[in-house]
Design an enzyme around this catalytic site. Structure first.
Site, PDB file in Angstrom:
ATOM      1  N   ARG A 160     -26.417 -12.096  -3.102  1.00  0.00           N
ATOM      2  CA  ARG A 160     -27.867 -11.066  -2.734  1.00  0.00           C
ATOM      3  C   ARG A 160     -29.164 -11.874  -3.172  1.00  0.00           C
ATOM      4  O   ARG A 160     -29.412 -11.974  -3.861  1.00  0.00           O
ATOM      5  CB  ARG A 160     -27.482 -10.245  -4.215  1.00  0.00           C
ATOM      6  CG  ARG A 160     -26.517  -9.178  -4.679  1.00  0.00           C
ATOM      7  CD  ARG A 160     -26.585  -8.558  -3.092  1.00  0.00           C
ATOM      8  NE  ARG A 160     -25.358  -7.610  -2.866  1.00  0.00           N
ATOM      9  CZ  ARG A 160     -23.920  -7.938  -1.950  1.00  0.00           C
ATOM     10  NH1 ARG A 160     -24.260  -9.075  -1.487  1.00  0.00           N
ATOM     11  NH2 ARG A 160     -23.205  -6.974  -2.320  1.00  0.00           N
ATOM     12  N   SER A 209     -28.974  -1.007  -6.924  1.00  0.00           N
ATOM     13  CA  SER A 209     -28.079  -1.330  -8.295  1.00  0.00           C
ATOM     14  C   SER A 209     -29.517  -2.493  -8.369  1.00  0.00           C
ATOM     15  O   SER A 209     -29.932  -2.973  -8.144  1.00  0.00           O
ATOM     16  CB  SER A 209     -27.212  -2.722  -7.729  1.00  0.00           C
ATOM     17  OG  SER A 209     -26.080  -2.351  -7.546  1.00  0.00           O
ATOM     18  N   GLU A 280     -30.760  -7.521 -10.224  1.00  0.00           N
ATOM     19  CA  GLU A 280     -30.561  -7.683  -8.534  1.00  0.00           C
ATOM     20  C   GLU A 280     -32.025  -7.638  -7.627  1.00  0.00           C
ATOM     21  O   GLU A 280     -32.699  -7.709  -7.228  1.00  0.00           O
ATOM     22  CB  GLU A 280     -29.697  -6.514  -8.291  1.00  0.00           C
ATOM     23  CG  GLU A 280     -29.225  -7.118  -6.388  1.00  0.00           C
ATOM     24  CD  GLU A 280     -28.625  -6.505  -6.498  1.00  0.00           C
ATOM     25  OE1 GLU A 280     -27.000  -6.528  -6.783  1.00  0.00           O
ATOM     26  OE2 GLU A 280     -28.042  -5.825  -4.758  1.00  0.00           O
TER      27      GLU A 280
HETATM   28  C1  LIG Z   1     -29.017   4.358  -2.698  1.00  0.00           C
HETATM   29  C2  LIG Z   1     -29.422   3.008  -2.359  1.00  0.00           C
HETATM   30  C3  LIG Z   1     -28.523   1.896  -2.034  1.00  0.00           C
HETATM   31  C4  LIG Z   1     -28.767   0.595  -1.641  1.00  0.00           C
HETATM   32  N1  LIG Z   1     -26.639   0.088  -1.957  1.00  0.00           N
HETATM   33  C5  LIG Z   1     -26.991  -1.674  -1.919  1.00  0.00           C
HETATM   34  C6  LIG Z   1     -25.463  -1.961  -1.391  1.00  0.00           C
HETATM   35  O1  LIG Z   1     -24.588  -1.358  -1.080  1.00  0.00           O
HETATM   36  N2  LIG Z   1     -25.326  -3.732  -1.576  1.00  0.00           N
HETATM   37  C7  LIG Z   1     -26.820  -4.303  -1.212  1.00  0.00           C
HETATM   38  O2  LIG Z   1     -26.815  -5.351  -0.874  1.00  0.00           O
HETATM   39  N3  LIG Z   1     -28.232  -3.612  -1.957  1.00  0.00           N
HETATM   40  C8  LIG Z   1     -28.250  -1.948  -1.671  1.00  0.00           C
HETATM   41  N4  LIG Z   1     -29.459  -1.060  -1.773  1.00  0.00           N
HETATM   42  C9  LIG Z   1     -31.084  -2.326  -1.925  1.00  0.00           C
HETATM   43  C10 LIG Z   1     -31.127  -2.452  -0.604  1.00  0.00           C
HETATM   44  O3  LIG Z   1     -31.471  -1.411  -0.025  1.00  0.00           O
HETATM   45  C11 LIG Z   1     -31.246  -3.825   0.365  1.00  0.00           C
HETATM   46  O4  LIG Z   1     -31.359  -4.437  -0.894  1.00  0.00           O
HETATM   47  C12 LIG Z   1     -32.331  -3.428   1.265  1.00  0.00           C
HETATM   48  O5  LIG Z   1     -31.723  -4.764   2.406  1.00  0.00           O
HETATM   49  C13 LIG Z   1     -32.959  -3.665   1.141  1.00  0.00           C
HETATM   50  O6  LIG Z   1     -33.626  -3.713   2.215  1.00  0.00           O
HETATM   51  P1  LIG Z   1     -35.556  -3.089   2.296  1.00  0.00           P
HETATM   52  O7  LIG Z   1     -35.807  -3.110   3.957  1.00  0.00           O
HETATM   53  O8  LIG Z   1     -35.998  -1.738   1.512  1.00  0.00           O
HETATM   54  O9  LIG Z   1     -36.389  -4.195   1.246  1.00  0.00           O
HETATM   55  P2  LIG Z   1     -37.108  -4.175   0.626  1.00  0.00           P
HETATM   56  O10 LIG Z   1     -36.587  -3.266  -0.639  1.00  0.00           O
HETATM   57  O11 LIG Z   1     -38.598  -3.705   0.756  1.00  0.00           O
HETATM   58  O12 LIG Z   1     -37.752  -5.430  -0.227  1.00  0.00           O
HETATM   59  C14 LIG Z   1     -36.745  -6.636  -0.526  1.00  0.00           C
HETATM   60  C15 LIG Z   1     -37.120  -8.407  -0.352  1.00  0.00           C
HETATM   61  O13 LIG Z   1     -36.811  -8.286   0.764  1.00  0.00           O
HETATM   62  C16 LIG Z   1     -38.610  -8.379   1.198  1.00  0.00           C
HETATM   63  N5  LIG Z   1     -38.136  -7.915   2.917  1.00  0.00           N
HETATM   64  C17 LIG Z   1     -38.175  -7.372   3.286  1.00  0.00           C
HETATM   65  N6  LIG Z   1     -38.179  -7.026   4.600  1.00  0.00           N
HETATM   66  C18 LIG Z   1     -38.973  -8.852   4.882  1.00  0.00           C
HETATM   67  C19 LIG Z   1     -38.927  -9.609   6.343  1.00  0.00           C
HETATM   68  N7  LIG Z   1     -38.933  -8.411   7.306  1.00  0.00           N
HETATM   69  N8  LIG Z   1     -39.112 -10.225   5.765  1.00  0.00           N
HETATM   70  C20 LIG Z   1     -39.705 -10.873   4.884  1.00  0.00           C
HETATM   71  N9  LIG Z   1     -39.095 -10.465   3.599  1.00  0.00           N
HETATM   72  C21 LIG Z   1     -38.525  -9.380   3.655  1.00  0.00           C
HETATM   73  C22 LIG Z   1     -39.339  -8.071   0.314  1.00  0.00           C
HETATM   74  O14 LIG Z   1     -40.307  -8.757   0.299  1.00  0.00           O
HETATM   75  C23 LIG Z   1     -38.907  -8.176  -1.221  1.00  0.00           C
HETATM   76  O15 LIG Z   1     -38.861  -9.149  -1.812  1.00  0.00           O
HETATM   77  C24 LIG Z   1     -28.923   0.045  -2.518  1.00  0.00           C
HETATM   78  C25 LIG Z   1     -30.276   0.184  -2.629  1.00  0.00           C
HETATM   79  C26 LIG Z   1     -30.410   1.895  -2.337  1.00  0.00           C
HETATM   80  C27 LIG Z   1     -32.096   2.769  -2.656  1.00  0.00           C
END
Ligand SMILES: Cc1cc2nc3c(=O)[nH]c(=O)nc-3n(C[C@H](O)[C@H](O)[C@H](O)COP(=O)(O)OP(=O)(O)OC[C@H]3O[C@@H](n4cnc5c(N)ncnc54)[C@H](O)[C@@H]3O)c2cc1C
Length: 291
Positions: A160, A209, A280
């Site tokens: 992560r 998480s 996380e």
């Molecule tokens: C119900 C639920 C279940 C989940 N299950 C999991 C799981 O099983 N495993 C897991 O690992 N995570 C899980 N997550 C957490 C999350 O979905 C992941 O970490 C996901 O990868 C975040 O992606 P995002 O595009 O929403 O990023 P965001 O939450 O929008 O951003 C997260 C970080 O990434 C950066 N970021 C996003 N896009 C970019 C880009 N294009 N370029 C540069 N930086 C960027 C942001 O600036 C920030 O620092 C879960 C979340 C929820 C709500």
């Protein structure tokens, strides 16, 4: 490309909290992304990308940055042989759909991760024994100073974690997948989704998480459960009664409510198990929380 001002980040995060961003742009091509980065640089403004905001707590006071949400070509996905090529803003749902249509497996682990390709790389997101580092060939990273492709090793992907910093935009990624019958892909996805629904609050507003699993026989969720925290509430935020490593927006939660719950959870885990839980969730803007 339009630059919007004062958009509340509560609209862009799955937990539904966060104050306004100084500016918000939705670049839809590499050229527009470069323009947006130059615009911020000219004003001395920091840049942060928000994907689906599914792992994000943004400060209630707001975020003094240009926030980018990748759109258009930067959110497209296509299969090229055994490669799945996605824009950094492509949602995992669309990537999974395209992979399945092309008879490519290996992306199923992301079926219950409600994020984007860029967020997946940044977090090295993972589930069910796989993570981004296993499928990523390379990612195109764009900054105000130029653009280049980095491999998982160069991105420093570990549990992560990546070495990416705000201002580095994941604009495009290449994933290497494997040929797999469509029926098998569907079955794997159905099994993963059923497992999720049984154990996690999938129908609530959360950010996934809260803490990384520590090196301990108990995971973070079980540890917090043993601290009696399931259902513990501060303000509008509550530790999920279903899984203690999730915080739900029960009713009008603020980021401060969620952060206060996190501080209390860390305190209790330290007192009971002598473990310092590491969060996380990513924090954006002025948020005070011990590392
Ligand atoms: C119900 C639920 C279940 C989940 N299950 C999991 C799981 O099983 N495993 C897991 O690992 N995570 C899980 N997550 C957490 C999350 O979905 C992941 O970490 C996901 O990868 C975040 O992606 P995002 O595009 O929403 O990023 P965001 O939450 O929008 O951003 C997260 C970080 O990434 C950066 N970021 C996003 N896009 C970019 C880009 N294009 N370029 C540069 N930086 C960027 C942001 O600036 C920030 O620092 C879960 C979340 C929820 C709500």
């Amino acid at each position: 490309m339009r630059i919007e001002e004062g958009i509340p980040l509560a609209k862009l995060t799955t937990i539904g909290t966060g104050g306004p961003a100084t500016a918000l742009a939705r670049p839809a091509s590499l050229a527009e992304l470069e323009q947006a980065l130059a615009w911020a640089q000219e004003r001395g403004l920091g840049v942060a990308v928000v994907g689906l905001g599914s792992n994000l707590l943004a400060a209630d006071e707001g975020v003094d940055s240009l926030v980018l949400r990748l759109a258009g070509e930067l959110a497209d996905v296509r299969a090229e042989g055994e490669l799945l090529v996605a824009g950094g803003g492509a949602t995992n749902a669309v990537s999974l759909h395209r992979a399945r249509a092309a008879g490519l497996g290996g992306f199923e682990f992301a079926c219950a991760i409600p994020g984007t390709a860029g967020g997946g790389v940044w977090m090295n997101a993972g589930a069910y024994g796989s993570d981004w580092s296993e499928i990523l060939v390379r990612a195109r990273i764009v900054t105000a100073d130029g653009s280049g492709w980095l491999t998982p090793a160069e991105l420093g992907l570990s549990y992560r974690h990546s070495e990416l910093r705000h201002g580095q935009v994941v604009a495009e990624v290449e994933h290497r997948l494997v040929p797999r019958p469509v029926g098998e892909i569907r079955e794997r996805v159905a099994a993963f989704v059923a497992q999720r629904k049984a154990t996690q609050p999938t129908n609530k507003r959360t950010f996934g998480s809260v803490f990384k699993n520590p090196e301990h026989e108990l995971g973070a969720g079980r540890m917090l459960e043993e601290c009696g925290l399931k259902g513990y509430r501060l303000g509008g935020a509550i530790i999920s009664p279903k899984h203690a490593n999730f915080i739900e927006n029960a009713d009008g939660a603020t980021t401060a409510d969620a952060v206060a719950l996190m501080a209390e959870a860390r305190r209790r885990a330290r007192d009971r198990f002598g473990v310092d839980l590491v969060h996380e969730v990513e924090l954006l803007g002025p948020i005070e929380l011990d590392p």
